[in-house]
Scaffold this motif. Structure first.
Motif, PDB file in Angstrom:
ATOM      1  N   GLY A 113      -6.019  60.554  66.789  1.00 27.09           N
ATOM      2  CA  GLY A 113      -7.453  60.627  67.016  1.00 27.09           C
ATOM      3  C   GLY A 113      -7.979  62.031  67.193  1.00 27.09           C
ATOM      4  N   LEU A 114      -7.194  63.042  66.811  1.00 36.54           N
ATOM      5  CA  LEU A 114      -7.629  64.423  66.958  1.00 36.54           C
ATOM      6  C   LEU A 114      -8.725  64.750  65.935  1.00 36.54           C
ATOM      7  CD1 LEU A 114      -6.310  66.355  69.083  1.00 36.54           C
ATOM      8  CD2 LEU A 114      -4.882  64.418  68.485  1.00 36.54           C
ATOM      9  N   GLY A 115      -9.597  65.673  66.298  1.00 35.82           N
ATOM     10  CA  GLY A 115     -10.657  66.119  65.408  1.00 35.82           C
ATOM     11  C   GLY A 115     -11.972  65.406  65.606  1.00 35.82           C
ATOM     12  N   LEU A 116     -12.006  64.329  66.367  1.00 32.37           N
ATOM     13  CA  LEU A 116     -13.234  63.567  66.588  1.00 32.37           C
ATOM     14  C   LEU A 116     -13.988  64.053  67.820  1.00 32.37           C
ATOM     15  CD1 LEU A 116     -11.904  59.978  65.784  1.00 32.37           C
ATOM     16  CD2 LEU A 116     -13.119  61.553  64.269  1.00 32.37           C
ATOM     17  N   SER A 117     -13.277  64.338  68.886  1.00 38.91           N
ATOM     18  CA  SER A 117     -13.877  64.839  70.128  1.00 38.91           C
ATOM     19  C   SER A 117     -13.399  66.267  70.372  1.00 38.91           C
ATOM     20  CB  SER A 117     -13.473  63.949  71.308  1.00 38.91           C
ATOM     21  OG  SER A 117     -13.741  64.581  72.542  1.00 38.91           O
ATOM     22  N   GLN A 118     -14.348  67.173  70.533  1.00 38.10           N
ATOM     23  CA  GLN A 118     -13.984  68.571  70.757  1.00 38.10           C
ATOM     24  C   GLN A 118     -13.198  68.737  72.056  1.00 38.10           C
ATOM     25  OE1 GLN A 118     -17.167  71.393  70.329  1.00 38.10           O
ATOM     26  NE2 GLN A 118     -16.176  72.938  71.609  1.00 38.10           N
ATOM     27  N   THR A 119     -13.634  68.069  73.109  1.00 40.85           N
ATOM     28  CA  THR A 119     -12.970  68.216  74.405  1.00 40.85           C
ATOM     29  C   THR A 119     -11.541  67.691  74.354  1.00 40.85           C
ATOM     30  OG1 THR A 119     -15.087  67.985  75.559  1.00 40.85           O
ATOM     31  CG2 THR A 119     -13.085  67.634  76.839  1.00 40.85           C
ATOM     32  N   SER A 120     -11.359  66.488  73.814  1.00 36.33           N
ATOM     33  CA  SER A 120     -10.022  65.895  73.762  1.00 36.33           C
ATOM     34  C   SER A 120      -9.106  66.661  72.822  1.00 36.33           C
ATOM     35  CB  SER A 120     -10.121  64.433  73.324  1.00 36.33           C
ATOM     36  OG  SER A 120     -10.828  63.668  74.277  1.00 36.33           O
ATOM     37  N   THR A 121      -9.638  67.105  71.700  1.00 42.04           N
ATOM     38  CA  THR A 121      -8.819  67.856  70.744  1.00 42.04           C
ATOM     39  C   THR A 121      -8.346  69.165  71.346  1.00 42.04           C
ATOM     40  OG1 THR A 121     -10.031  66.874  68.883  1.00 42.04           O
ATOM     41  CG2 THR A 121      -8.773  68.871  68.447  1.00 42.04           C
ATOM     42  N   GLN A 122      -9.261  69.891  71.995  1.00 37.20           N
ATOM     43  CA  GLN A 122      -8.876  71.160  72.602  1.00 37.20           C
ATOM     44  C   GLN A 122      -7.855  70.956  73.716  1.00 37.20           C
ATOM     45  OE1 GLN A 122     -10.499  74.395  71.551  1.00 37.20           O
ATOM     46  NE2 GLN A 122      -8.425  74.775  72.284  1.00 37.20           N
ATOM     47  N   ALA A 123      -8.032  69.911  74.510  1.00 40.10           N
ATOM     48  CA  ALA A 123      -7.094  69.637  75.607  1.00 40.10           C
ATOM     49  C   ALA A 123      -5.711  69.299  75.063  1.00 40.10           C
ATOM     50  CB  ALA A 123      -7.624  68.498  76.472  1.00 40.10           C
ATOM     51  N   ALA A 124      -5.643  68.496  74.018  1.00 40.05           N
ATOM     52  CA  ALA A 124      -4.344  68.131  73.442  1.00 40.05           C
ATOM     53  C   ALA A 124      -3.633  69.351  72.882  1.00 40.05           C
ATOM     54  CB  ALA A 124      -4.539  67.079  72.353  1.00 40.05           C
ATOM     55  N   ILE A 125      -4.361  70.210  72.196  1.00 41.10           N
ATOM     56  CA  ILE A 125      -3.747  71.405  71.609  1.00 41.10           C
ATOM     57  C   ILE A 125      -3.250  72.354  72.688  1.00 41.10           C
ATOM     58  CG2 ILE A 125      -4.250  73.486  70.255  1.00 41.10           C
ATOM     59  CD1 ILE A 125      -6.152  71.785  68.562  1.00 41.10           C
ATOM     60  N   ASP A 126      -4.041  72.541  73.728  1.00 38.59           N
ATOM     61  CA  ASP A 126      -3.721  73.542  74.751  1.00 38.59           C
ATOM     62  C   ASP A 126      -2.700  73.061  75.772  1.00 38.59           C
ATOM     63  OD1 ASP A 126      -5.515  75.238  73.546  1.00 38.59           O
ATOM     64  OD2 ASP A 126      -7.140  74.849  74.972  1.00 38.59           O
ATOM     65  N   ARG A 127      -2.711  71.766  76.097  1.00 43.44           N
ATOM     66  CA  ARG A 127      -1.938  71.301  77.247  1.00 43.44           C
ATOM     67  C   ARG A 127      -0.660  70.555  76.904  1.00 43.44           C
ATOM     68  NH1 ARG A 127      -6.102  67.933  80.608  1.00 43.44           N
ATOM     69  NH2 ARG A 127      -4.167  67.493  81.745  1.00 43.44           N
ATOM     70  N   LEU A 128      -0.581  69.978  75.727  1.00 47.53           N
ATOM     71  CA  LEU A 128       0.611  69.206  75.391  1.00 47.53           C
ATOM     72  C   LEU A 128       1.716  70.112  74.861  1.00 47.53           C
ATOM     73  CD1 LEU A 128      -0.989  66.063  73.709  1.00 47.53           C
ATOM     74  CD2 LEU A 128      -0.129  66.315  76.056  1.00 47.53           C
ATOM     75  N   PRO A 129       2.985  69.784  75.130  1.00 45.67           N
ATOM     76  CA  PRO A 129       4.099  70.597  74.634  1.00 45.67           C
ATOM     77  C   PRO A 129       4.086  70.681  73.114  1.00 45.67           C
ATOM     78  CG  PRO A 129       4.845  69.017  76.281  1.00 45.67           C
ATOM     79  CD  PRO A 129       3.432  68.654  75.963  1.00 45.67           C
ATOM     80  N   PRO A 130       4.544  71.794  72.528  1.00 42.31           N
ATOM     81  CA  PRO A 130       4.512  71.958  71.072  1.00 42.31           C
ATOM     82  C   PRO A 130       5.291  70.888  70.322  1.00 42.31           C
ATOM     83  CG  PRO A 130       4.915  74.061  72.155  1.00 42.31           C
ATOM     84  CD  PRO A 130       5.005  73.010  73.220  1.00 42.31           C
ATOM     85  N   ASP A 131       6.311  70.295  70.945  1.00 37.61           N
ATOM     86  CA  ASP A 131       7.107  69.290  70.243  1.00 37.61           C
ATOM     87  C   ASP A 131       6.400  67.946  70.137  1.00 37.61           C
ATOM     88  OD1 ASP A 131       9.633  70.481  69.394  1.00 37.61           O
ATOM     89  OD2 ASP A 131       9.953  70.870  71.513  1.00 37.61           O
ATOM     90  N   ILE A 132       5.263  67.781  70.785  1.00 35.91           N
ATOM     91  CA  ILE A 132       4.470  66.569  70.596  1.00 35.91           C
ATOM     92  C   ILE A 132       3.668  66.702  69.311  1.00 35.91           C
ATOM     93  CG2 ILE A 132       2.469  65.283  71.461  1.00 35.91           C
ATOM     94  CD1 ILE A 132       3.549  65.475  74.216  1.00 35.91           C
ATOM     95  N   THR A 133       3.771  65.710  68.430  1.00 37.75           N
ATOM     96  CA  THR A 133       3.085  65.733  67.137  1.00 37.75           C
ATOM     97  C   THR A 133       1.640  65.292  67.310  1.00 37.75           C
ATOM     98  OG1 THR A 133       5.165  65.235  65.994  1.00 37.75           O
ATOM     99  CG2 THR A 133       3.118  64.802  64.794  1.00 37.75           C
ATOM    100  N   LEU A 134       0.741  65.990  66.637  1.00 37.27           N
ATOM    101  CA  LEU A 134      -0.672  65.663  66.698  1.00 37.27           C
ATOM    102  C   LEU A 134      -1.112  65.052  65.368  1.00 37.27           C
ATOM    103  CD1 LEU A 134      -2.115  68.829  68.497  1.00 37.27           C
ATOM    104  CD2 LEU A 134      -1.201  66.720  69.503  1.00 37.27           C
ATOM    105  N   ALA A 135      -1.845  63.944  65.434  1.00 37.66           N
ATOM    106  CA  ALA A 135      -2.329  63.253  64.239  1.00 37.66           C
ATOM    107  C   ALA A 135      -3.842  63.358  64.175  1.00 37.66           C
ATOM    108  CB  ALA A 135      -1.892  61.783  64.256  1.00 37.66           C
ATOM    109  N   PHE A 136      -4.367  63.861  63.051  1.00 38.50           N
ATOM    110  CA  PHE A 136      -5.794  64.086  62.882  1.00 38.50           C
ATOM    111  C   PHE A 136      -6.438  62.956  62.094  1.00 38.50           C
ATOM    112  CE2 PHE A 136      -4.602  68.280  64.182  1.00 38.50           C
ATOM    113  CZ  PHE A 136      -5.751  68.837  64.737  1.00 38.50           C
ATOM    114  N   ALA A 137      -7.602  62.526  62.563  1.00 40.25           N
ATOM    115  CA  ALA A 137      -8.435  61.620  61.781  1.00 40.25           C
ATOM    116  C   ALA A 137      -9.066  62.431  60.643  1.00 40.25           C
ATOM    117  CB  ALA A 137      -9.519  61.002  62.663  1.00 40.25           C
ATOM    118  N   PRO A 138      -9.360  61.790  59.502  1.00 39.02           N
ATOM    119  CA  PRO A 138      -9.857  62.547  58.347  1.00 39.02           C
ATOM    120  C   PRO A 138     -11.354  62.839  58.405  1.00 39.02           C
ATOM    121  CG  PRO A 138      -9.632  60.250  57.752  1.00 39.02           C
ATOM    122  CD  PRO A 138      -9.149  60.368  59.169  1.00 39.02           C
ATOM    123  N   TYR A 139     -11.924  62.830  59.595  1.00 37.82           N
ATOM    124  CA  TYR A 139     -13.362  63.042  59.745  1.00 37.82           C
ATOM    125  C   TYR A 139     -13.606  64.203  60.695  1.00 37.82           C
ATOM    126  CZ  TYR A 139     -12.791  58.186  58.237  1.00 37.82           C
ATOM    127  OH  TYR A 139     -12.389  57.057  57.582  1.00 37.82           O
ATOM    128  N   GLY A 140     -14.818  64.688  60.698  1.00 37.01           N
ATOM    129  CA  GLY A 140     -15.152  65.792  61.589  1.00 37.01           C
ATOM    130  C   GLY A 140     -15.431  67.050  60.795  1.00 37.01           C
TER     131      GLY A 140
END
Length: 394
Positions: A179-206
């Motif tokens: 669900g990344l890319g839809l909410s600026q706050t949640s996307t920024q928090a996931a990128i900054d706070r989660l360990p690099p080995d956690i995979t991030l999946a982006f929605a095709p919108y935004g």
């Protein structure tokens, strides 16, 4: 001369200092002893007098390990510090996880035998490449599309996050946050706070999805692209524009896929978003996985539908594949998320590897950040999703 001196036997004459008070004599002796110790410590290099000593560097605490954790601990001999040569020798003894590379047809070079510059590598610090590699991308009707290079190199090979050395018996866990890319706050928090080995999946919108992709790669995260697929209650439950439908003609399906796959770059594969009906339909699913395989990507089934045919279809098409064992935040409350993470740990200990998926909710990010802090101390290793490919029989 005093009378008592005349009566004292020869050789036993009393000394005057014996008449001093005993307390004063004791204080003088203690002072002399203290000065001796200070001089000894200040002058002698080894106050312990050459007694044998040993020091052990403790890199991390073992607090939190349980009895069952000791079954996965291995002891390996360490190599002496020999600079680059020593590091190379050590690297030869360590196991590295990554995508499973399939043999290529004659005349094509397998990715595992490519020169070092062709393989994925960490840039500075934890960062990964954020610009598309021209060898594994091509122009499409809606933008840049992933493709396999002339010598058989895949986007999966180029954009995968390298996995650090590990002991073979350590249970491993892959986490995907979608669900990344839809909410600026949640996307920024996931990128900054989660360990690099956690995979991030982006929605095709935004509108800023490419900028978010670059930030995520700079932070070291491996990426997936989520593909909206038809659920059973469509259109009442609509995943979004360009949803893949079982009623699409082959040409319409291809056009929708081209639009979706061109939304971002530098991702290792795709994952379904919803799609219970689509993943239960053999024909459309095979067309999708055929295109995914042709473009050198992996496919991840999020495990949300028990009727999904993705495992069998991926095996038949030799698609690099992984599936989620459970949804971590299906009940988005802290205690429920914690319970699901403990369940995921149990699956990893039983099978050797486990995969969990979650959404970029604030409560989920909080719990994942807390949970991952001491994961290694509990005898577990976090890995990107590409390192979980092809778990046969699981």
């Amino acid at each position: 001369m005093a009378g008592n001196d005349l009566s004292t036997p020869l050789g036993l004459s009393k000394k005057k200092y014996l008449n001093l008070p005993l307390g004063l004599i004791g204080a003088g002796m203690m002072t002399l002893l203290g000065l001796t110790v200070l001089v000894w410590i200040g002058v002698v290099d080894d106050p312990l007098g050459g007694e044998p000593t040993a020091s052990i560097p403790l890199e991390r605490s073992l607090d939190g390990l349980t009895a069952r954790d000791f079954g996965v601990v291995e002891i390996r001999p360490s190599l002496p510090d020999q600079g680059e040569d020593g590091a190379q020798a050590l690297a030869g003894k360590e196991e590295t996880l990554g995508p499973r590379f399939e043999p290529k047809p004659d005349g094509q070079q397998d990715a595992a035998s490519m020169p070092d510059q062709d393989m994925p590598s960490l840039a500075s610090g934890q960062g990964l490449s954020e610009r598309p590699d021209s060898r594994v991308s091509e122009s499409g009707p809606h933008g840049r599309l992933p493709t396999v290079s002339d010598n058989g190199l895949r986007p999966l090979d180029i954009y995968a996050r390298p996995v650090g050395s590990s002991f073979a018996s350590v249970p491993k866990i892959a986490i995907i946050v979608g669900g990344l890319g839809l909410s600026q706050t949640s996307t920024q928090a996931a990128i900054d706070r989660l360990p690099p080995d956690i995979t991030l999946a982006f929605a095709p919108y935004g509108s800023s999805i490419d900028r978010w992709m670059q930030q995520a790669r700079r932070s070291g995260h491996e990426l997936l692209l989520q593909l909206p697929m038809e659920p059973f209650d469509y259109p009442d439950n609509d995943p979004g524009p360009h949803t893949l439908l079982v009623s699409n003609s082959p040409s319409e399906m291809q056009d929708r896929l081209s639009w979706l796959l061109s939304r971002i770059t530098n991702y290792v594969g795709v994952m379904n978003y919803m799609g219970a009906r689509f993943t239960a339909s053999e024909g459309p699913l095979q067309q999708l996985l055929g295109e995914v395989t042709r473009r050198g990507l992996m496919y991840v089934d999020d495990g949300s539908s028990s009727r999904s045919m993705a495992t069998a279809a991926a095996n038949g098409l030799r698609t690099p594949f992984s599936h989620a064992d459970l949804v971590i935040d299906d009940v988005p409350r802290p205690k429920d998320i914690t319970a699901r993470l403990l369940q995921l740990e149990g699956t990893a200990r039983a099978r050797g590897i486990a995969v969990g998926v979650a959404s970029a909710l604030p409560v989920t990010i909080d719990e994942l950040e807390r949970w991952a802090r001491d994961l290694e101390e509990r005898g577990l290793q976090l890995i990107p999703i590409s390192a979980s490919i092809d778990r046969a029989g699981q």
